[in-house]
Design an enzyme around this catalytic site. Sequence first.
Site, PDB file in Angstrom:
ATOM      1  N   GLU A 306       0.821  -1.217   0.000  1.00 32.38           N
ATOM      2  CA  GLU A 306       0.000   0.000   0.000  1.00 32.38           C
ATOM      3  C   GLU A 306       0.857   1.270   0.000  1.00 32.38           C
ATOM      4  OE1 GLU A 306      -2.769  -0.608   3.304  1.00 32.38           O
ATOM      5  OE2 GLU A 306      -4.114  -1.659   1.943  1.00 32.38           O
ATOM      6  N   ASP A 380      -8.602  -8.856   3.983  1.00 35.07           N
ATOM      7  CA  ASP A 380      -8.311  -7.794   4.952  1.00 35.07           C
ATOM      8  C   ASP A 380      -9.325  -7.729   6.092  1.00 35.07           C
ATOM      9  OD1 ASP A 380      -7.085  -5.662   6.100  1.00 35.07           O
ATOM     10  OD2 ASP A 380      -7.809  -4.148   4.696  1.00 35.07           O
ATOM     11  N   GLU A 408     -12.527  -2.085  12.154  1.00 30.91           N
ATOM     12  CA  GLU A 408     -12.508  -1.373  10.872  1.00 30.91           C
ATOM     13  C   GLU A 408     -13.646  -1.825   9.957  1.00 30.91           C
ATOM     14  OE1 GLU A 408      -8.797  -1.788   8.722  1.00 30.91           O
ATOM     15  OE2 GLU A 408      -9.607  -0.876   6.917  1.00 30.91           O
TER      16      GLU A 408
HETATM   17  C1  GCV Z   1      -2.390   0.370   8.446  1.00 34.81           C
HETATM   18  C2  GCV Z   1      -6.023  -1.984   5.468  1.00 34.81           C
HETATM   19  C3  GCV Z   1      -6.367  -0.698   6.180  1.00 34.81           C
HETATM   20  C4  GCV Z   1      -5.156   0.219   6.252  1.00 34.81           C
HETATM   21  C5  GCV Z   1      -4.039  -0.545   6.965  1.00 34.81           C
HETATM   22  C6  GCV Z   1      -3.718  -1.792   6.150  1.00 34.81           C
HETATM   23  C7  GCV Z   1      -2.621  -2.611   6.786  1.00 34.81           C
HETATM   24  O1  GCV Z   1      -5.793  -1.732   4.128  1.00 34.81           O
HETATM   25  O2  GCV Z   1      -7.442  -0.067   5.558  1.00 34.81           O
HETATM   26  O3  GCV Z   1      -5.502   1.382   6.960  1.00 34.81           O
HETATM   27  O4  GCV Z   1      -2.893   0.259   7.132  1.00 34.81           O
HETATM   28  O5  GCV Z   1      -4.887  -2.575   6.050  1.00 34.81           O
HETATM   29  O6  GCV Z   1      -2.957  -3.540   7.490  1.00 34.81           O
HETATM   30  O7  GCV Z   1      -1.457  -2.327   6.578  1.00 34.81           O
END
Ligand code: GCV
Length: 720
Positions: A306, A380, A408
């Site tokens: 990411e 995720d 989340e």
């Molecule tokens: C900390 C998901 C979340 C991101 C998070 C990522 C990860 O994509 O939306 O906010 O980043 O996971 O676990 O690295």
Amino acid sequence: MTIGVMILCCTSQTFGQVPSGYDLWLGYGKIENVELLRQYEQAATSIYFQNNSEILEAAQKELKRGLGSMLDRAVDFTDSFSTANSMVIAKKAGLDKAIMKSVAADLDRIGKEGFVIKSVQLKDKDILVISANEDIGILYGVFRLLRFMQGHKTLSSISLVDAPKIAIRMLNHWDNLDRTVEHGYAGFSLWNWQKLPEYIDRRYIDYARANASIGINAVSLTNVNANALILTPMYLEKVRALAEAFRPYGIKVYLTARFSAPIEIGGLRSADPLNAEVQQWWNDKAEEIYAQIPDFGGFLVKANSEGQPGPQNYGRNHVDGANMMARALQPFDGKVIWRAFVYSEHDADDRAKQAYSEFVPYDGQFMENVLVQTKNGAIDFQPREPFHPMFGAMPNTPLMMEFQITQEYLGFSTHLVFLPKLFEEVLDADTYLKGKGSTVAKVIDGSLHDKKMTGMAGVANIGTDLNWTGHPFAQANWYGFGRLAWDPYLSSETIADEWIRATFSNDPKFVGPVRKMLLTSREAVVNYMNPLGLHHIFDTGHHYGPGPWVSELSRPEWNPTYYHKADEYGIGFDRTPTGSNATEQYAEPLRSMLNDPKTCPEEYLLWFHHLPWDYTLRNGHTLWDGIALKYQEGVDQVQDMRTTWKNMEPYISKAQHEEVWMLLEIQLKEARWWRDACLLYFQTYSKKELPEGVEKPTRTLEYFKSLKFLFAPGIRPRWD
Ligand code: GCV
């Protein structure tokens, strides 16, 4: 003491014991039952506590506090072993021969962190003994005894011998240096960087107590989307102060290390892991950190994921990157926890397959002090995911579990969802790696591959909210994570029972219904958000509410339409050999079972199969009707939770009751929102009526699509 805590104390004195939730499961309610009280009083008449270290000091304080509160009197200790008439708390080395005889065999099998709690008959006396090989075992033993009493259990012939099954039991905070928390729904970060190192907030100690009470022994303080500044001297001094505050509770501090730190704070031109200067920079950094924090745990790293920098920026791989850091930490016994949450928009393959494809070829190549941290599922942290196939494919690498405690994708801190049920499902799943019974729990605790370096991490749901977690019941998820990290074979039912008794009440009329409510709450959220294997159909970025229609984001795998693939024929992601063939990553016979919609567990049906709207489910319903009825079932389950809670009014304070009641109102509203928005949208493809029993939406699809949440919590606001 912080102002917040001072207000808390004054409030409870002035307005008559309004529980704020600040005490978590450590409120140590007064024992009213006369028979129990007599027994506990008896045990506390004359206690010897061998206290000669800061950990033992913390343990003794906790015992004094816990017993004092439960017995409603001051508790004192005798000065010497010989005058102890009711309780002896001492490490192995401090026990006399007579007691040793009764506990020696137990002490031999509990390692460094375990404890023994036993009632021992000495001449004419019944002595309650807590013993351990190390100080930390005593601390854990004290907390266990207190919890035992909070559960109103009888002390006669008590015999508890326990030790953690996993070595690193860790919270991952996604806390930014500006005190915002990525996907945090309970206020701001606890770490007050501006006031550190001088100012030690009382909350740091209470946080450490809570963690130690459930066996958590490691915390990573900062977001995995890391800021290199945390590794500069100014911040390291602050980190040292936190490490010192946590040390008496057996907790080690870890930091997230930004891969490009040598450039950003080191003045180098590269962060290439094979560059000698870069390697030297990390070696020096490790030395600098350990000079301040001798028991520093190590680095947690999100690399090439990411948008985070990583070894691939220099044409290197995960092994090069992780091992470079591992070499720097090795002289100090530090660990590298390297995350496997990787996927790329440049890889046309199914996102669910990418981490496996990228990591499995490196099995056995990481240095001994590297753990690969793998999310419970391959996408995720969805309300339900099949276990990550990596758990069944890397026998030569210590795989550390990453669960998400912060909600989340499970309704933030407004939905009541008991996550130990989700964690338990993953841990109990069978990878079949070494035949039937090769569960994920056995991979994680090292027993399947005979590994000593083991770990489980949970992304924390903790913040500055008065009750730490936003929703009072979200405390149960912190609690439950810790208990499962200690023992991944515990049942979610046991955990729910313990937590309810310690937090609220032992009244069976309260415990029974509330435990049932907790245990069904996870299935409810799956039903009203993502039934039958649907996944990642959340509104984008913040993940608040439904967004199955989102299809225009630049990265294909960020669009919900990528995951549900609804069309006029049907719905679901074909991950069998006719589709992405992700099932290939699972061992037989699981793979074949998943490949056939008739044998694939229905809760994962649309995860693995694209099926026609009129496909017949096992209960005889068509797929369309089945989806609609599941959404309705989720809403009905929330209604039932409200009814249960309504009936609980007599057993707790008005304030406690009202708080959860209001949150359940929001949950019901949002469950209906999920049901209506998703069904209206999917109906544009199925072109079928809603079946009988499903409430008709009162809003249009256009209305749901028009909702925008620029300021949803847990993300930085997006203005575009
Ligand atoms: C900390 C998901 C979340 C991101 C998070 C990522 C990860 O994509 O939306 O906010 O980043 O996971 O676990 O690295």
